[in-house]
Scaffold this motif. Sequence first.
Motif, PDB file in Angstrom:
ATOM      1  N   UNK A  13      -9.047  -0.057 -10.466  1.00 46.16           N
ATOM      2  CA  UNK A  13     -10.301  -0.698 -10.863  1.00 46.16           C
ATOM      3  C   UNK A  13     -10.940  -1.491  -9.745  1.00 46.16           C
ATOM      4  N   UNK A  14     -10.229  -1.723  -8.656  1.00 47.86           N
ATOM      5  CA  UNK A  14     -10.774  -2.529  -7.580  1.00 47.86           C
ATOM      6  C   UNK A  14     -10.184  -2.081  -6.265  1.00 47.86           C
ATOM      7  N   UNK A  15     -10.938  -2.264  -5.187  1.00 45.24           N
ATOM      8  CA  UNK A  15     -10.427  -1.941  -3.858  1.00 45.24           C
ATOM      9  C   UNK A  15      -9.557  -3.076  -3.336  1.00 45.24           C
ATOM     10  N   UNK A  16      -9.591  -4.236  -3.978  1.00 43.54           N
ATOM     11  CA  UNK A  16      -8.764  -5.377  -3.587  1.00 43.54           C
ATOM     12  C   UNK A  16      -7.939  -5.820  -4.786  1.00 43.54           C
ATOM     13  N   UNK A  17      -6.644  -5.806  -4.637  1.00 42.58           N
ATOM     14  CA  UNK A  17      -5.748  -6.196  -5.719  1.00 42.58           C
ATOM     15  C   UNK A  17      -4.964  -7.428  -5.273  1.00 42.58           C
ATOM     16  N   UNK A  24      -6.106 -11.272 -14.517  1.00 44.94           N
ATOM     17  CA  UNK A  24      -7.298 -10.971 -15.305  1.00 44.94           C
ATOM     18  C   UNK A  24      -7.192  -9.580 -15.928  1.00 44.94           C
ATOM     19  N   UNK A  25      -6.690  -8.628 -15.162  1.00 44.46           N
ATOM     20  CA  UNK A  25      -6.531  -7.272 -15.673  1.00 44.46           C
ATOM     21  C   UNK A  25      -5.507  -7.241 -16.808  1.00 44.46           C
ATOM     22  N   UNK A  26      -4.436  -8.012 -16.685  1.00 46.06           N
ATOM     23  CA  UNK A  26      -3.436  -8.085 -17.744  1.00 46.06           C
ATOM     24  C   UNK A  26      -4.031  -8.678 -19.012  1.00 46.06           C
ATOM     25  N   UNK A  27      -4.879  -9.688 -18.861  1.00 50.37           N
ATOM     26  CA  UNK A  27      -5.520 -10.314 -20.024  1.00 50.37           C
ATOM     27  C   UNK A  27      -6.420  -9.321 -20.743  1.00 50.37           C
ATOM     28  N   UNK A  38       0.484   1.318 -18.583  1.00 51.77           N
ATOM     29  CA  UNK A  38       0.834   2.215 -17.481  1.00 51.77           C
ATOM     30  C   UNK A  38      -0.160   2.049 -16.336  1.00 51.77           C
ATOM     31  N   UNK A  39      -1.444   2.063 -16.664  1.00 50.58           N
ATOM     32  CA  UNK A  39      -2.456   1.864 -15.627  1.00 50.58           C
ATOM     33  C   UNK A  39      -2.303   0.494 -14.991  1.00 50.58           C
ATOM     34  N   UNK A  40      -1.968  -0.495 -15.801  1.00 49.91           N
ATOM     35  CA  UNK A  40      -1.737  -1.824 -15.236  1.00 49.91           C
ATOM     36  C   UNK A  40      -0.557  -1.791 -14.257  1.00 49.91           C
ATOM     37  N   UNK A  41       0.502  -1.071 -14.603  1.00 56.98           N
ATOM     38  CA  UNK A  41       1.648  -0.957 -13.707  1.00 56.98           C
ATOM     39  C   UNK A  41       1.236  -0.336 -12.380  1.00 56.98           C
ATOM     40  N   UNK A  42       0.360   0.668 -12.411  1.00 55.75           N
ATOM     41  CA  UNK A  42      -0.085   1.279 -11.156  1.00 55.75           C
ATOM     42  C   UNK A  42      -0.764   0.231 -10.271  1.00 55.75           C
ATOM     43  N   UNK A  43      -1.530  -0.666 -10.888  1.00 54.96           N
ATOM     44  CA  UNK A  43      -2.172  -1.730 -10.111  1.00 54.96           C
ATOM     45  C   UNK A  43      -1.139  -2.689  -9.519  1.00 54.96           C
ATOM     46  N   UNK A  46       0.420  -0.954  -6.623  1.00 57.25           N
ATOM     47  CA  UNK A  46      -0.510  -0.902  -5.496  1.00 57.25           C
ATOM     48  C   UNK A  46      -0.518  -2.226  -4.744  1.00 57.25           C
ATOM     49  N   UNK A  47      -0.366  -3.311  -5.488  1.00 57.94           N
ATOM     50  CA  UNK A  47      -0.312  -4.640  -4.876  1.00 57.94           C
ATOM     51  C   UNK A  47       1.008  -4.853  -4.136  1.00 57.94           C
ATOM     52  N   UNK A  48       2.094  -4.321  -4.653  1.00 58.68           N
ATOM     53  CA  UNK A  48       3.404  -4.656  -4.120  1.00 58.68           C
ATOM     54  C   UNK A  48       4.023  -3.693  -3.136  1.00 58.68           C
ATOM     55  N   UNK A  49       3.488  -2.485  -2.990  1.00 56.32           N
ATOM     56  CA  UNK A  49       4.183  -1.489  -2.169  1.00 56.32           C
ATOM     57  C   UNK A  49       4.196  -1.806  -0.685  1.00 56.32           C
TER      58      UNK A  49
END
Length: 223
Positions: A13-17, A24-27, A38-43, A46-49
């Motif tokens: 949903x964003x180029x910056x995570x 906010x996305x979790x809320x 699942x989509x939230x997990x992908x975010x 993406x932040x942690x890899x």
Amino acid sequence: MSNWWADRGIMLSSTEVNRPALFELAARCREDDEPDWVTFLWHVLAWGVAGDYRNASKIVASATDAEQRAQLNGVLQSAAEASRRSDICSAYTAIHGKVPRLGPAFFSKFLYLTSDREAPGPRCLILDSRVSAAVFTLTGTDYSKEKAATYERFCGDVHRWSELFGVPDDVIEFRLYQFGRLTASSRWRWLHAEASLYREGRQRVGFDEIAARRASRMGWTIV
């Protein structure tokens, strides 16, 4: 943001995570009648890899069809709900060992980001190898065992330190992470830096001097 996700048909949903964006996305996810964790997990991934997609590939592959995705979403929902109510042991148990290659370093990020930041007591926090090594270096306390009770003890201890020092619990966690990076997750490097200062003739050596020596050896600048 890397094209790695788009190449696998995953749209972020964003180029910056970052942490605020993920909370906010979790809320928003929690408000949906049928949350897509699942989509939230992908975010979160993406932040942690940090550029290493090795485990991410296996995790993404575990949800390639509708049935697998539904199963994964169910696991994540159970974990997110337990984390939200600060049931730390249940949150850990709900996700530990349920998803291939999704270990504590990553799933504790998911639990943290689905936690209640206004909770008065301990809540789920990030516990990865950097944080674990940092606490061991500073206190000798070992949180390396992958057990719900160990994770709960870690979260409880950080909450206690938060109250003691008047600092938010996740600020303490992040500082521990930074310290883990400084020591390269190895206690002997910290002790070696301390010993090297004494060998130079120092009579008393403090935390700041040791940190400065480690930073110098890593090419860092401490302001």
